[in-house]
Design a protein around this motif. Structure first.
Motif, PDB file in Angstrom:
ATOM      1  N   ILE A 108      86.277 -43.175-116.046  1.00  0.00           N
ATOM      2  CA  ILE A 108      86.929 -42.675-114.825  1.00  0.00           C
ATOM      3  C   ILE A 108      85.965 -42.842-113.658  1.00  0.00           C
ATOM      4  CG2 ILE A 108      87.954 -40.685-113.674  1.00  0.00           C
ATOM      5  CD1 ILE A 108      88.769 -39.624-116.405  1.00  0.00           C
ATOM      6  N   LYS A 109      86.380 -43.597-112.651  1.00  0.00           N
ATOM      7  CA  LYS A 109      85.520 -43.921-111.506  1.00  0.00           C
ATOM      8  C   LYS A 109      86.187 -43.497-110.205  1.00  0.00           C
ATOM      9  CE  LYS A 109      82.792 -46.334-114.271  1.00  0.00           C
ATOM     10  NZ  LYS A 109      81.534 -45.753-114.755  1.00  0.00           N
ATOM     11  N   PRO A 110      85.375 -43.131-109.204  1.00  0.00           N
ATOM     12  CA  PRO A 110      85.964 -42.821-107.892  1.00  0.00           C
ATOM     13  C   PRO A 110      86.643 -44.049-107.286  1.00  0.00           C
ATOM     14  CG  PRO A 110      83.687 -42.056-108.030  1.00  0.00           C
ATOM     15  CD  PRO A 110      83.918 -42.930-109.230  1.00  0.00           C
ATOM     16  N   VAL A 111      87.703 -43.799-106.543  1.00  0.00           N
ATOM     17  CA  VAL A 111      88.397 -44.837-105.770  1.00  0.00           C
ATOM     18  C   VAL A 111      88.174 -44.511-104.294  1.00  0.00           C
ATOM     19  CG1 VAL A 111      90.661 -45.825-105.180  1.00  0.00           C
ATOM     20  CG2 VAL A 111      90.132 -45.210-107.565  1.00  0.00           C
ATOM     21  N   SER A 112      87.748 -45.499-103.522  1.00  0.00           N
ATOM     22  CA  SER A 112      87.492 -45.224-102.105  1.00  0.00           C
ATOM     23  C   SER A 112      88.805 -44.857-101.409  1.00  0.00           C
ATOM     24  CB  SER A 112      86.840 -46.426-101.431  1.00  0.00           C
ATOM     25  OG  SER A 112      87.709 -47.522-101.444  1.00  0.00           O
ATOM     26  N   LEU A 113      88.702 -43.962-100.421  1.00  0.00           N
ATOM     27  CA  LEU A 113      89.915 -43.418 -99.815  1.00  0.00           C
ATOM     28  C   LEU A 113      90.779 -44.495 -99.164  1.00  0.00           C
ATOM     29  CD1 LEU A 113      88.776 -39.983 -98.350  1.00  0.00           C
ATOM     30  CD2 LEU A 113      90.198 -40.446-100.356  1.00  0.00           C
ATOM     31  N   ASP A 114      90.149 -45.556 -98.651  1.00  0.00           N
ATOM     32  CA  ASP A 114      90.970 -46.592 -98.012  1.00  0.00           C
ATOM     33  C   ASP A 114      91.780 -47.400 -99.020  1.00  0.00           C
ATOM     34  OD1 ASP A 114      88.502 -47.719 -98.919  1.00  0.00           O
ATOM     35  OD2 ASP A 114      88.937 -49.513 -97.760  1.00  0.00           O
ATOM     36  N   ASN A 122     109.775 -28.804 -93.122  1.00  0.00           N
ATOM     37  CA  ASN A 122     110.033 -29.803 -94.171  1.00  0.00           C
ATOM     38  C   ASN A 122     110.097 -29.149 -95.553  1.00  0.00           C
ATOM     39  OD1 ASN A 122     110.079 -32.047 -92.468  1.00  0.00           O
ATOM     40  ND2 ASN A 122     107.873 -32.427 -92.681  1.00  0.00           N
ATOM     41  N   GLN A 123     109.183 -28.224 -95.791  1.00  0.00           N
ATOM     42  CA  GLN A 123     109.118 -27.594 -97.107  1.00  0.00           C
ATOM     43  C   GLN A 123     110.388 -26.780 -97.378  1.00  0.00           C
ATOM     44  OE1 GLN A 123     104.346 -27.316 -96.345  1.00  0.00           O
ATOM     45  NE2 GLN A 123     105.252 -25.542 -97.364  1.00  0.00           N
ATOM     46  N   GLN A 124     110.831 -26.040 -96.363  1.00  0.00           N
ATOM     47  CA  GLN A 124     111.982 -25.163 -96.561  1.00  0.00           C
ATOM     48  C   GLN A 124     113.296 -25.948 -96.568  1.00  0.00           C
ATOM     49  OE1 GLN A 124     111.340 -22.109 -97.409  1.00  0.00           O
ATOM     50  NE2 GLN A 124     113.520 -21.819 -97.830  1.00  0.00           N
ATOM     51  N   THR A 125     113.438 -26.887 -95.631  1.00  0.00           N
ATOM     52  CA  THR A 125     114.719 -27.587 -95.466  1.00  0.00           C
ATOM     53  C   THR A 125     114.903 -28.699 -96.485  1.00  0.00           C
ATOM     54  OG1 THR A 125     114.573 -27.136 -93.114  1.00  0.00           O
ATOM     55  CG2 THR A 125     116.177 -28.802 -93.787  1.00  0.00           C
ATOM     56  N   TYR A 126     113.831 -29.422 -96.769  1.00  0.00           N
ATOM     57  CA  TYR A 126     113.944 -30.636 -97.598  1.00  0.00           C
ATOM     58  C   TYR A 126     113.149 -30.566 -98.902  1.00  0.00           C
ATOM     59  CZ  TYR A 126     115.576 -32.586 -93.123  1.00  0.00           C
ATOM     60  OH  TYR A 126     116.254 -32.820 -91.957  1.00  0.00           O
ATOM     61  N   ASP A 127     112.446 -29.477 -99.168  1.00  0.00           N
ATOM     62  CA  ASP A 127     111.544 -29.412-100.335  1.00  0.00           C
ATOM     63  C   ASP A 127     110.482 -30.504-100.276  1.00  0.00           C
ATOM     64  OD1 ASP A 127     113.074 -27.300-101.337  1.00  0.00           O
ATOM     65  OD2 ASP A 127     114.295 -28.615-102.594  1.00  0.00           O
ATOM     66  N   LEU A 128     110.158 -30.941 -99.072  1.00  0.00           N
ATOM     67  CA  LEU A 128     109.266 -32.084 -98.854  1.00  0.00           C
ATOM     68  C   LEU A 128     107.876 -31.589 -98.460  1.00  0.00           C
ATOM     69  CD1 LEU A 128     109.046 -35.211 -98.491  1.00  0.00           C
ATOM     70  CD2 LEU A 128     109.674 -34.826 -96.091  1.00  0.00           C
ATOM     71  N   PHE A 129     106.863 -31.983 -99.251  1.00  0.00           N
ATOM     72  CA  PHE A 129     105.489 -31.550 -99.033  1.00  0.00           C
ATOM     73  C   PHE A 129     104.634 -32.756 -98.657  1.00  0.00           C
ATOM     74  CE2 PHE A 129     105.417 -27.122-100.584  1.00  0.00           C
ATOM     75  CZ  PHE A 129     106.737 -27.035-100.994  1.00  0.00           C
ATOM     76  N   ILE A 130     103.755 -32.555 -97.698  1.00  0.00           N
ATOM     77  CA  ILE A 130     102.852 -33.618 -97.256  1.00  0.00           C
ATOM     78  C   ILE A 130     101.422 -33.229 -97.635  1.00  0.00           C
ATOM     79  CG2 ILE A 130     101.915 -34.854 -95.242  1.00  0.00           C
ATOM     80  CD1 ILE A 130     104.633 -34.544 -93.905  1.00  0.00           C
ATOM     81  N   GLY A 131     100.715 -34.178 -98.254  1.00  0.00           N
ATOM     82  CA  GLY A 131      99.324 -33.928 -98.614  1.00  0.00           C
ATOM     83  C   GLY A 131      98.418 -34.991 -98.031  1.00  0.00           C
ATOM     84  N   GLU A 132      97.209 -34.569 -97.682  1.00  0.00           N
ATOM     85  CA  GLU A 132      96.182 -35.545 -97.331  1.00  0.00           C
ATOM     86  C   GLU A 132      95.295 -35.739 -98.552  1.00  0.00           C
ATOM     87  OE1 GLU A 132      93.873 -34.880 -93.756  1.00  0.00           O
ATOM     88  OE2 GLU A 132      92.219 -36.066 -94.584  1.00  0.00           O
ATOM     89  N   VAL A 133      95.073 -36.974 -98.922  1.00  0.00           N
ATOM     90  CA  VAL A 133      94.250 -37.277-100.097  1.00  0.00           C
ATOM     91  C   VAL A 133      92.788 -37.102 -99.709  1.00  0.00           C
ATOM     92  CG1 VAL A 133      93.675 -39.013-101.823  1.00  0.00           C
ATOM     93  CG2 VAL A 133      95.995 -38.928-100.861  1.00  0.00           C
ATOM     94  N   THR A 134      92.089 -36.222-100.416  1.00  0.00           N
ATOM     95  CA  THR A 134      90.693 -35.945-100.087  1.00  0.00           C
ATOM     96  C   THR A 134      89.726 -36.617-101.056  1.00  0.00           C
ATOM     97  OG1 THR A 134      90.767 -33.912-101.386  1.00  0.00           O
ATOM     98  CG2 THR A 134      91.282 -33.723 -99.040  1.00  0.00           C
ATOM     99  N   ALA A 135      90.211 -37.035-102.207  1.00  0.00           N
ATOM    100  CA  ALA A 135      89.376 -37.746-103.183  1.00  0.00           C
ATOM    101  C   ALA A 135      90.310 -38.403-104.184  1.00  0.00           C
ATOM    102  CB  ALA A 135      88.426 -36.786-103.903  1.00  0.00           C
ATOM    103  N   ALA A 136      89.854 -39.507-104.761  1.00  0.00           N
ATOM    104  CA  ALA A 136      90.700 -40.211-105.738  1.00  0.00           C
ATOM    105  C   ALA A 136      89.829 -40.823-106.822  1.00  0.00           C
ATOM    106  CB  ALA A 136      91.527 -41.292-105.050  1.00  0.00           C
ATOM    107  N   TRP A 137      90.394 -40.929-108.005  1.00  0.00           N
ATOM    108  CA  TRP A 137      89.727 -41.539-109.150  1.00  0.00           C
ATOM    109  C   TRP A 137      90.735 -42.393-109.919  1.00  0.00           C
ATOM    110  CZ3 TRP A 137      89.284 -36.543-107.575  1.00  0.00           C
ATOM    111  CH2 TRP A 137      88.002 -36.048-107.309  1.00  0.00           C
ATOM    112  N   ALA A 138      90.221 -43.331-110.681  1.00  0.00           N
ATOM    113  CA  ALA A 138      91.090 -44.103-111.571  1.00  0.00           C
ATOM    114  C   ALA A 138      90.303 -44.485-112.807  1.00  0.00           C
ATOM    115  CB  ALA A 138      91.606 -45.353-110.867  1.00  0.00           C
ATOM    116  N   ASP A 139      91.025 -44.775-113.888  1.00  0.00           N
ATOM    117  CA  ASP A 139      90.379 -45.256-115.103  1.00  0.00           C
ATOM    118  C   ASP A 139      90.182 -46.753-114.963  1.00  0.00           C
ATOM    119  OD1 ASP A 139      89.931 -46.210-117.829  1.00  0.00           O
ATOM    120  OD2 ASP A 139      90.342 -44.116-118.372  1.00  0.00           O
ATOM    121  N   GLU A 140      88.919 -47.169-115.046  1.00  0.00           N
ATOM    122  CA  GLU A 140      88.614 -48.579-114.769  1.00  0.00           C
ATOM    123  C   GLU A 140      89.197 -49.525-115.810  1.00  0.00           C
ATOM    124  OE1 GLU A 140      84.431 -49.280-114.737  1.00  0.00           O
ATOM    125  OE2 GLU A 140      84.130 -48.460-116.753  1.00  0.00           O
TER     126      GLU A 140
END
Lengths: 190, 190
Positions: A5-11, A134-152
């Protein structure tokens, strides 16, 4: 942490979701961990990376997201098809042992106080950007990705390698009623 | 209308997008037709069916959507890979003959005054639900699906039949930089 499992750059983080896989959403609040399946998750921006996810009001995980202000979006594999079906059909509200009974094992990544599901191919740690309408009307949540990883073994050098990896690593794409397609072959330029 | 294009009932319309394909977005306003590619489109609700799509401020199609209050989300096929790349990389602003030069042929469906792209596997006619904050801050547009159609050679009886259809009908899933995966095989229950 698993050595593969390795970090993935945010871009490059948007690439983990760009092909439209079904995901697992997890969150932790007040000592409770929840994991659910979601087909309705989507990239929203490149830099800083953001994403959307639809969380129904009946889900226990939504309450954990709202309470903690953070969550994880992770990409399950074909090997996790049954796990995905089970966390997608059981609710923590009626099934307190849901995670263990569904075969979910949680791991830690980085210094995040978040529950990451073991065995997935990619993980995006997200900070909730509160948007009450958005959360109340559409059940729609927005997140900002602060870190990411993937299995190489399946994502490396900033891109997926489904074509070279064992088929058990393929992402899964829910259609309806517990029926999924795996991701297929790379399409070459003509 | 091609004889193999059939209406899809609105309660099944979400299934056209549920597996996360890259889509084409089209719109018509003041006699101008625009078509663009978008990987960031996602189902939002079942009934009435709604969806989200991200439309960057630089796109000409966004202006047509905002002007007309309606748009089409359609699912291109593996046979349309090059068409999808071309409408995804050219802008109508700099390339007035974009549609013809990209191989786009428009058809009519139902009584909608909307431009539908010929050769796709599925089409969702949408009414824009105006949400100025989302549109301005996140480039995020919400549509209510008012009618849907699919080509019965690959979607019938309320579900996709990629496994039985010619591979040229497979949906395409953009990763980055013009690289796509096709949708793969149906994953059976264990």
């Amino acid at each position: 942490m698993n050595n593969s499992i390795k970090p993935v750059s945010l871009d490059k983080a948007y690439r983990l979701l760009n092909h439209g896989p079904t995901v697992l959403v997890s969150a932790r609040h007040d000592g409770v961990d929840g994991v659910m399946a979601a087909a309705w998750a989507c990239a929203l921006d490149f830099d800083p990376p953001k994403l959307t996810v639809v969380l129904d009001k009946i889900t226990a995980t939504r309450v954990l997201v709202e309470g903690s202000g953070q969550f994880v979006i992770q990409v399950p594999t074909a090997a996790q098809l049954e796990l995905t079906r089970q966390v997608g059909s059981r609710s923590l509200n009626e099934h307190p042992n849901k995670l263990a009974d569904s075969g979910v094992k949680l791991i830690s990544l980085g210094d995040q106080n978040l529950p990451f599901v073991s065995g997935c191919s990619a993980w995006l740690a997200c900070r909730l950007i509160p948007e009450p309408h958005n959360q109340q009307t559409y059940d729609l949540f927005i997140g900002e990705v602060t870190a990411a990883w993937a299995d190489e073994r399946v994502f490396r050098d900033g891109r997926w390698h489904f074509e070279d990896a064992d088929p058990s690593w393929r992402s899964i794409h829910h259609v309806a009623g517990g029926h999924f397609y795996g991701i297929g072959e790379a399409l070459s330029r003509e």
